[in-house]
Write a protein that holds these residues in place. Structure first.
Motif, short mmCIF file in Angstrom:
data_model
loop_
_atom_site.label_atom_id
_atom_site.label_comp_id
_atom_site.label_asym_id
_atom_site.label_seq_id
_atom_site.Cartn_x
_atom_site.Cartn_y
_atom_site.Cartn_z
N ALA A 116 0.84 -1.19 0.00
CA ALA A 116 0.00 0.00 0.00
C ALA A 116 0.87 1.24 0.00
CB ALA A 116 -0.89 -0.01 1.23
N GLY A 117 1.88 1.22 0.88
CA GLY A 117 2.74 2.38 1.00
C GLY A 117 3.54 2.65 -0.26
N ALA A 118 4.13 1.61 -0.81
CA ALA A 118 4.92 1.78 -2.02
C ALA A 118 4.06 2.35 -3.14
CB ALA A 118 5.53 0.44 -2.43
N ASP A 119 2.85 1.85 -3.23
CA ASP A 119 1.92 2.33 -4.27
C ASP A 119 1.67 3.82 -4.11
OD1 ASP A 119 0.00 1.73 -6.41
OD2 ASP A 119 -1.43 2.47 -4.92
N PHE A 120 1.46 4.22 -2.86
CA PHE A 120 1.25 5.64 -2.57
C PHE A 120 2.44 6.47 -3.04
CE2 PHE A 120 1.64 9.36 0.11
CZ PHE A 120 0.35 9.86 0.17
N VAL A 121 3.61 6.00 -2.69
CA VAL A 121 4.83 6.75 -3.01
C VAL A 121 5.07 6.79 -4.53
CG1 VAL A 121 7.33 6.83 -2.72
CG2 VAL A 121 5.87 6.29 -0.78
N TYR A 122 4.84 5.67 -5.19
CA TYR A 122 4.97 5.65 -6.65
C TYR A 122 4.05 6.70 -7.26
CZ TYR A 122 7.23 1.08 -6.11
OH TYR A 122 8.07 0.05 -5.76
N GLY A 123 2.82 6.68 -6.82
CA GLY A 123 1.83 7.62 -7.37
C GLY A 123 2.25 9.06 -7.13
N PHE A 124 2.77 9.30 -5.96
CA PHE A 124 3.21 10.64 -5.63
C PHE A 124 4.35 11.07 -6.55
CE2 PHE A 124 5.56 13.85 -3.39
CZ PHE A 124 4.56 14.64 -2.86
N GLY A 125 5.32 10.18 -6.68
CA GLY A 125 6.45 10.47 -7.56
C GLY A 125 5.99 10.76 -8.97
N GLU A 126 5.11 9.94 -9.46
CA GLU A 126 4.63 10.13 -10.83
C GLU A 126 3.91 11.47 -10.99
OE1 GLU A 126 4.07 5.43 -12.06
OE2 GLU A 126 2.43 6.57 -11.17
N ALA A 127 3.07 11.78 -10.03
CA ALA A 127 2.30 13.03 -10.12
C ALA A 127 3.22 14.24 -10.18
CB ALA A 127 1.36 13.14 -8.93
N THR A 128 4.20 14.29 -9.27
CA THR A 128 5.06 15.47 -9.22
C THR A 128 6.05 15.50 -10.39
OG1 THR A 128 6.47 14.30 -7.65
CG2 THR A 128 4.89 15.82 -6.74
N LEU A 129 6.57 14.33 -10.76
CA LEU A 129 7.50 14.29 -11.89
C LEU A 129 6.79 14.74 -13.17
CD1 LEU A 129 9.47 10.98 -11.27
CD2 LEU A 129 10.38 13.30 -11.23
N LYS A 130 5.58 14.26 -13.36
CA LYS A 130 4.85 14.65 -14.57
C LYS A 130 4.60 16.15 -14.61
CE LYS A 130 2.52 10.32 -15.68
NZ LYS A 130 1.38 9.46 -15.27
N ALA A 131 4.22 16.68 -13.47
CA ALA A 131 3.96 18.12 -13.42
C ALA A 131 5.24 18.90 -13.71
CB ALA A 131 3.41 18.51 -12.06
N GLY A 132 6.34 18.44 -13.13
CA GLY A 132 7.62 19.10 -13.36
C GLY A 132 8.03 19.02 -14.82
#
Lengths: 204, 204
Positions: free
Chosen positions: B143-159
DNA sequence: GGAGTCATGTAACAAGTTACATGATTCG
DNA sequence: CGAATCATGTAACTTGTTACATGACTCC
């Protein structure tokens, strides 16, 4: 790189300053959050930079015996700074205790996880506000600063958006006793401290 | 916090491992990019954690005299780890040489700025790919890893999105002299080191 | 038998923080 | 006058990295 030396040179681009000024600018100026350094590293760095001729040191004895040293960039210092920036830059590091903790969200109590996310949301909202404030200030107005502000805003907004979506997707309050709540409660778990918090199980 | 000690405890959540294993996992595992540590800090940390009873050390002499020490979390170690994660977390730090350099984009040669942005775009695209790869792997599925992956993807994409927009908005090659070149590279630039690069002047 | 990987550890060094020590000036 | 702010500097400590030293085992 992005060691204290570079920080000091950066601070002296455009204006002269004392060690104290530099520290203050790092705390409140347009680069706050991006960089930081303590007096214990700034003063020795300035002394060494002056020795090397990258900056000049001018003693200003305000009145009687105040003792204050104003530093200014030399031509060599400026050239060195820009040259270094053009050289190979070290990788960026994003040390996030929050994300690290989130990796173990499944092993932490649900309320705690929710609190952490809330805290992170608050912290990032604050950062966004800070950027807006910096934008409005007279200093910190340059092409580069504008670029960095925009970048910060873009990524912070995306992160906030993600956090809010995830946060609201976590099942709402788990009320321990037979509490009559009119919200979308699911279950009441009396489990104390090692209750796993499923942050997954999202409608996402 | 997020010192090497916590890193080691984290690595031992769920499975036992040698110091070597831990280092490898930091390099290639599901938390790559988020954290890092060298052998020189991992081994002493493990020794101290074992002394304190937070982990156990089991010597495994594979054959004859190989010598290999497998560490495993104790109940106290696990409790300590989770308790620390629940305690107050230090602020996150985003040390970005790239953004630091961008602050002075106006003082750097335009081609250099463009190259830096391109490099950053490439690096972030790579990070996105890495996350996708980790998502696919059997381990790092929680669950945690999934959360972190999603977070990384969201911010990286925005950047990335921001960088691409800005990058394409910069005026294209500014050729100083009457140079007829069909490529983007020009050695021996007449304007050497201090040509300003207007990263602003955007239609934005 | 040599390259590569597994495996551990230490000593020297680097970079920065915290805490201390000091003192002037300014403002209410 | 006392508190806050301006101003500098040093010494001890913390934390971690790099480089070195060592050795077994595996595969070609």
């Amino acid at each position: 790189m992005i060691d204290v030396r570079m920080l000091c040179l950066a601070a002296l681009m455009g204006r002269e300053a004392t060690g104290y000024d530099i520290k203050k600018e790092l705390e409140q100026g347009s680069r706050t959050g991006l960089v930081d350094a303590s007096f214990g590293s700034i003063y020795p760095a300035l002394a060494r930079l002056a020795e090397e001729g990258l900056i000049t040191a001018r003693s200003e004895g305000g009145r009687g015996r105040s003792g204050k040293t104003v530093y200014a960039l030399t031509a060599e210092g400026r050239a060195h700074f820009l040259k270094t920036l053009c050289g190979p830059l070290p990788e960026e590091k994003h040390r996030s205790p929050f994300l690290f903790a989130m990796l173990f969200a499944g092993e932490l109590p649900r309320e705690r996880v929710r609190a952490m996310i809330d805290q992170q949301i608050a912290a990032w909202e604050h950062k966004l506000d800070s950027i807006a404030a910096m934008r409005a200030e007279p200093d910190g107005q340059s092409a580069g600063a504008d670029f960095v502000y925009g970048f910060g805003e873009a990524t912070l907004k995306a992160g906030l958006d993600y956090l809010r979506r995830r946060r609201s997707a976590i099942e709402t309050d788990t009320r321990p006793a037979g509490v009559t709540a009119n919200d979308t409660r699911r279950e009441r778990t009396p489990a104390p401290d090692n209750e796993p918090a499923a942050i997954a199980a999202m409608p996402d």
